[in-house]
Write an enzyme that holds these catalytic residues in place. Structure first.
Site, PDB file in Angstrom:
ATOM      1  N   LYS A  95       9.280  -1.199  14.210  1.00  0.00           N
ATOM      2  CA  LYS A  95      10.334  -0.768  12.814  1.00  0.00           C
ATOM      3  C   LYS A  95      10.844   0.316  12.942  1.00  0.00           C
ATOM      4  CE  LYS A  95       5.682  -1.085  10.307  1.00  0.00           C
ATOM      5  NZ  LYS A  95       5.139  -0.335   8.862  1.00  0.00           N
ATOM      6  N   GLY A  99      -4.879  -1.833   4.729  1.00  0.00           N
ATOM      7  CA  GLY A  99      -4.015  -2.837   4.602  1.00  0.00           C
ATOM      8  C   GLY A  99      -4.813  -4.383   5.156  1.00  0.00           C
ATOM      9  N   ARG A 100      -5.182  -4.693   6.134  1.00  0.00           N
ATOM     10  CA  ARG A 100      -6.140  -5.605   6.517  1.00  0.00           C
ATOM     11  C   ARG A 100      -7.016  -6.167   5.884  1.00  0.00           C
ATOM     12  NH1 ARG A 100      -4.607  -2.356  10.264  1.00  0.00           N
ATOM     13  NH2 ARG A 100      -5.776  -1.849  11.300  1.00  0.00           N
ATOM     14  N   LYS A 126       1.299  -1.347  -0.448  1.00  0.00           N
ATOM     15  CA  LYS A 126      -0.061  -0.445   0.448  1.00  0.00           C
ATOM     16  C   LYS A 126       0.968   0.862  -0.724  1.00  0.00           C
ATOM     17  CE  LYS A 126      -3.297   2.693   2.834  1.00  0.00           C
ATOM     18  NZ  LYS A 126      -4.685   2.057   3.713  1.00  0.00           N
ATOM     19  N   GLU A 152      -4.891  -6.570  14.809  1.00  0.00           N
ATOM     20  CA  GLU A 152      -4.391  -5.690  14.537  1.00  0.00           C
ATOM     21  C   GLU A 152      -4.991  -4.263  14.413  1.00  0.00           C
ATOM     22  OE1 GLU A 152      -0.543  -4.048  11.697  1.00  0.00           O
ATOM     23  OE2 GLU A 152      -2.173  -4.341  10.356  1.00  0.00           O
ATOM     24  N   GLU A 175      10.295  -4.328   4.519  1.00  0.00           N
ATOM     25  CA  GLU A 175      10.897  -6.397   3.965  1.00  0.00           C
ATOM     26  C   GLU A 175      10.481  -6.096   2.560  1.00  0.00           C
ATOM     27  OE1 GLU A 175       9.092  -4.513   6.938  1.00  0.00           O
ATOM     28  OE2 GLU A 175       9.480  -5.919   8.273  1.00  0.00           O
ATOM     29  N   HIS A 195      -5.497 -33.754  17.546  1.00  0.00           N
ATOM     30  CA  HIS A 195      -4.067 -34.707  18.082  1.00  0.00           C
ATOM     31  C   HIS A 195      -3.311 -33.636  19.151  1.00  0.00           C
ATOM     32  CE1 HIS A 195      -6.524 -37.828  16.649  1.00  0.00           C
ATOM     33  NE2 HIS A 195      -6.564 -37.028  15.800  1.00  0.00           N
TER      34      HIS A 195
HETATM   35  O1  F6P Z   1       1.999  -4.282   9.803  1.00  0.00           O
HETATM   36  C1  F6P Z   1       1.851  -2.618   9.316  1.00  0.00           C
HETATM   37  C2  F6P Z   1       0.875  -2.776   8.985  1.00  0.00           C
HETATM   38  O2  F6P Z   1       0.804  -1.487   7.863  1.00  0.00           O
HETATM   39  C3  F6P Z   1      -0.595  -3.435   8.161  1.00  0.00           C
HETATM   40  O3  F6P Z   1      -1.341  -2.890   8.385  1.00  0.00           O
HETATM   41  C4  F6P Z   1      -0.163  -3.614   6.581  1.00  0.00           C
HETATM   42  O4  F6P Z   1      -0.735  -4.407   5.727  1.00  0.00           O
HETATM   43  C5  F6P Z   1       1.812  -4.218   5.752  1.00  0.00           C
HETATM   44  O5  F6P Z   1       2.253  -3.086   7.268  1.00  0.00           O
HETATM   45  C6  F6P Z   1       1.784  -3.744   5.112  1.00  0.00           C
HETATM   46  O6  F6P Z   1       1.936  -2.216   4.456  1.00  0.00           O
HETATM   47  P1  F6P Z   1       1.925  -1.566   3.386  1.00  0.00           P
HETATM   48  O7  F6P Z   1       0.919  -2.963   2.415  1.00  0.00           O
HETATM   49  O8  F6P Z   1       2.745  -0.809   2.758  1.00  0.00           O
HETATM   50  O9  F6P Z   1       3.488  -2.593   2.532  1.00  0.00           O
END
Ligand code: F6P
Length: 550
Positions: A514, A273-274, A211, A359, A217, A390
């Site tokens: 972060k 995002g979620r 987003k 979240e 990452e 199990h």
């Molecule tokens: O973990 C925090 C967060 O902002 C989530 O809410 C989001 O889904 C994720 O990081 C990834 O963010 P982005 O889509 O901006 O890379």
């Protein structure tokens, strides 16, 4: 009194009435509730779309449900719901509208944000995605060397990974089996390594899902993927255009990365995002299942959106599920909630719900900026049955914790299974029904004795029962049913956040880690002095450097 002038939640008459009711009900027994009301098993059920919801095995009476609905009315859950659907900026800490429901609105719907109807834009992006997905699926879209795309690697994390990765697993049987689709999220290089080691770069498309397009990452993995591709193809930057597309709200950063913005699929800051996998973030999924199936999934979301928006409180399923969670979390001290799907294809469903729920509602500060003094979001966990039976079901049956659980199952096995494998479905579902029965009704000491069990083992073999469950049963697992399930949980989470008076749509709690990771990294790589580093972390960093021979 809240800073916003509302009475504190736990001082409202409705809350107090529930607390009193809880005391009066005491140790209500499900066995007794069923004995007193032979119609309970059919009466305490609801239908939404294709989902049959059985909530009869809950520690509630009609009075409990009435009092819970009064709490929802007092906290104006439906008022906030209407504001969400209208596009008001109910995500107050980020000053944003919350409009994932617009992502699946019908083309002729009107949903305005700041006076602009967002629905045409949603459908324009869906059409662009469909065009692209069709070109990849048909082989018309080729890589830099002219070979057709056979591998799709989605790189994203959190909401830009969990949704499409989950849905891809759920809908495996609907995917083009000639395409290899993988999801890379972890900044651990092993993730990208394992995802690409057996792929031919000439046939590989990377879908970079972010987003913000700033998530470290994702950008790190995307950069490594680009290096891998150019290395493998022995090509220059010009190869990127045919092998990289972006899903983002941030065109500037996408261009900075070197992806042509013509190959960017847009979404908007009013999509959390979620809550985003039915937006452009679903592109990898759409390539896998095709645009028609994707649209069927959106139709499923819309069925539950409409239900949540219009059904009266008495039959509103997301409202009911949200309130049941509040009943256990706030009035029975339950700390967690298990989601136990009896479908192998739903293996990632609970992991997806963890982000959606935890979240959203894992917060201790209310909308008014004050700390709450009531419990908020539960720990959500679970894996598919019968594997869990199990492993950890022992604790649910005979442990000391109250763990409300959702059981999700399907009448039909997936169509493509062989007849022999389809025959296993009744056994799977026998377990599904047996477990909620055992959890609810247990086995009394007398029943154990009647089986001739020696007295010293009677206590060990007794099941107290009274473990509450919701059963969600559908005929079959289709794209539409998946959409219905996800929307059901989205709105359940909404209901709970509304009652608890928290902003379910921000996520400030992930920021500190972060920032600290950025500060600590130079200490690992260069041995840099990090001002203010605590004694434990300083020693651990030194140990790490020693182990790495630095
Ligand atoms: O973990 C925090 C967060 O902002 C989530 O809410 C989001 O889904 C994720 O990081 C990834 O963010 P982005 O889509 O901006 O890379």
């Amino acid at each position: 009194m809240n800073a916003d002038g509302r009475t504190r939640l736990n001082q409202t008459p409705e809350w107090t009435a529930l607390a009193k009711h809880r005391e009066e009900l005491g140790e209500v027994r499900l066995r007794e509730l069923f004995a007193a009301d032979p119609g309970r098993g059919t009466g305490y059920t609801l239908q939404v779309g294709d989902l049959h919801i059985d909530y009869s095995k809950h520690l509630v009476t009609d009075e409990t449900l009435r009092l819970l609905r009064e709490l929802a009315a007092a906290t104006d859950v439906f008022g906030l719901r209407n504001a969400m659907f209208r596009g008001e900026k109910i995500n107050t800490t980020e000053d944003r509208a919350v409009l994932h429901t617009a992502l699946r609105a019908a083309p002729d719907a009107v949903v305005e944000v700041d006076g602009e109807n967002v629905v045409p834009g949603v459908h324009a992006v869906l059409d662009k995605m469909a065009g692209f997905a069709d070109r990849v699926r048909s082989g018309e879209w080729t890589g830099h060397t002219g070979r057709r795309i056979r591998n799709v690697v989605n790189i994203g994390i959190g909401g830009s990974d969990l949704g499409p990765a989950m849905a891809y697993e759920v809908l495996r049987a609907y995917t083009d089996r000639d395409l290899t689709v993988r999801f890379v999220s972890n900044v651990d290089g092993a993730d990208l390594h394992e995802a690409t080691r057996d792929l031919d770069a000439a046939e590989t498309l990377f879908v970079i899902a972010s987003k913000t397009f700033t998530t470290i990452e994702t950008i790190t993995n995307a950069t490594s993927a680009r290096e891998w591709l150019l290395d493998e193809l022995k090509a220059g930057q010009e190869a990127v255009a045919k092998h990289f597309v972006a899903l983002s709200t941030n065109a500037g950063k996408v261009a900075d990365f070197g992806i042509d913005t013509a190959n960017m699929f847009e979404f908007w800051d009013w999509v959390g995002g979620r809550y985003s996998y039915d937006s452009a973030i679903g592109l990898s999924l759409m390539i896998a299942i095709g645009p028609d199936r994707f649209r069927e999934m959106l139709d499923g979301f819309r069925i539950v959106d409409e239900h949540f928006r219009t059904a009266p409180a008495e039959s509103n399923v997301p409202l009911l599920l949200g309130l049941l969670g509040i009943w256990y979390g706030n009035f029975h001290d339950a700390q967690s909630h298990a989601v136990l799907p009896y479908s192998h294809y739903l293996s990632k469903f609970t992991a997806y719900l963890q982000q959606l729920d935890m979240e959203s509602n894992g917060k201790y500060v209310g909308r008014d900026g004050r700390a709450v003094d009531w419990q908020t979001g539960p720990v959500v966990w679970g894996t598919p049955g019968t594997n869990g039976q199990h492993a950890y079901y022992q604790l649910i049956h005979q442990g000391t914790k109250l763990i409300p659980a959702d059981f999700i199952g399907f009448a039909e096995p997936v169509a493509e299974l062989s007849e022999g494998l389809k025959a296993q479905h009744d056994l799977l579902m026998a377990n599904f029904f047996a477990q909620t029965q055992a959890l609810a009704f247990g086995k009394t000491p007398d029943e154990v004795r009647a089986e001739g069990v020696p007295e010293e083992l009677v206590a060990h073999k007794t099941f107290l029962g009274n473990h509450p469950t919701t059963t969600i049963l559908a005929k079959e697992l289709t794209p539409s049913v998946l959409g219905q399930l996800v929307a059901l949980y989205e709105h359940k989470v909404f209901v709970q956040g509304a009652v608890w008076n928290i902003d379910s749509f921000d996520q400030w709690g992930v920021e500190l880690g972060k920032v600290l990771a950025k500060r600590v990294e130079p200490a690992l790589t260069e041995g840099a002095e990090v001002p203010g580093l605590d004694g434990s972390t300083r020693a651990l960093v030194a140990k790490y450097r020693e182990l790495r021979g630095r």
